[in-house]
Design a protein around this motif. Structure first.
Motif: not given
Length: 314
Positions: A154-159
């Protein structure tokens, strides 16, 4: 010897600079070190003298080497270091220093007008901080034994749209000496099944075995040596305004790197995750932190929880 900020039968906490406090610790007093230092240029912890806020990557690496050289003295002869480090990207054309995970508000870095990691590399370069530190520690005398991949389901979302989303960090196992304590059985994992009973006398193996085939049916063990990719979801900790590693990431480190009754050290104690797991598993704990607010937080949360698994060891 510096007076502890807090002390009981299991937990000892020191307030101050990690290196300065390490210099006061007794040689050979710690079995294993489990820690996650501040990542380079990614967060402002609000305290002057914090690591991770250095002017360059080279300075950050030197500071890491100096600290862990001193902590190597504190380890017993067969002691180990488990080191979690994340990476950073270089940035140009603006402010340098703390990045997207920085606390908002009137932080030290914002007052210094620094907001992104700086380096001599062109913008967008992955700095390779974990490996720079690991190889520098190796050159300084540590034995680099394993590069463990912390896979985050569940990685941190990135743009970003011009590279894959980051879904892993490194966890290095380093040893003080060639012969070190490591309890492989304590962290053995369930074995994958699929070939039990096969004699490998048919197909490619049977035809091209060149003496490698056997008429003895294969017997598979229920357990196997732990692999070097650990899938552990990140775990929220609502009381803290900074990232913490999940307890289940470091539990294997403590189980494999120490025995019940041994002492575990974290020179960047933070929310006290390492100490919580150590005491749950019947170990003693020494924690150091530059920010007394974090020590207070750990005392009111992590160390306020009941301990487990003593087994009469303490």
């Amino acid at each position: 010897m510096t007076a502890p900020y807090y002390k009981d039968d299991l937990v000892t906490l020191y307030h101050g600079d990690a290196l300065a406090q390490a210099q006061t610790l007794e040689a050979g007093s710690v079995q294993t070190i489990v820690t996650s230092p501040p990542y380079y240029g990614l967060r402002d912890y609000g305290v002057t003298g914090q690591m991770g806020a250095e002017a360059s990557v080279a300075e950050y690496v030197v500071n890491m080497v100096d600290l862990f050289r001193e902590l190597r003295r504190v380890l017993v002869a067969d002691g180990t270091l488990w080191l979690n480090l994340g990476d950073s990207y270089s940035s140009e054309g603006g402010k340098t220093g703390v990045g997207v995970k920085a606390r908002v508000g009137n932080t030290l870095k914002q007052r210094d007008s620094r907001t992104r990691p700086g380096s001599e590399l062109p913008s967008k370069n992955l700095l390779g901080i974990p490996w720079r530190v690991a190889l520098a520690l190796q050159a300084d005398g540590w034995i680099l034994r394993s590069d463990i991949i912390w896979h985050k389901p569940n990685p941190m979302p990135e743009s970003v749209t011009d590279r894959p989303t980051k879904a892993h960090e490194y966890l290095f196992l380093l040893a003080k000496s060639p012969k070190y304590f490591y309890d492989a059985s304590a962290i053995a994992e369930v074995a994958a099944k699929g070939s039990a009973g096969s004699t490998f006398t048919e197909g490619k193996t049977g035809t091209n075995g060149l003496g490698r085939t056997s008429t003895v049916p294969r017997i598979e063990s229920e357990r196997r040596n732990k692999r070097s990719v650990w899938s552990v979801p990140t775990a929220p900790f609502s009381e803290a305004h900074f990232a913490v590693y999940p307890p289940e990431l470091i539990r294997p480190c403590i189980l494999a790197g120490s025995r019940p009754g041994d002492t575990v050290l974290d020179p960047f104690s933070g929310s006290g995750t390492t100490g919580m797991v150590a005491t749950q598993e019947g170990r003693k704990y020494i924690g150091i932190d530059l920010n007394s607010d974090y020590l207070d937080l750990s005392l009111s949360t992590r160390f306020a929880q009941p301990t487990l698994n003593f087994g009469g060891a303490l």
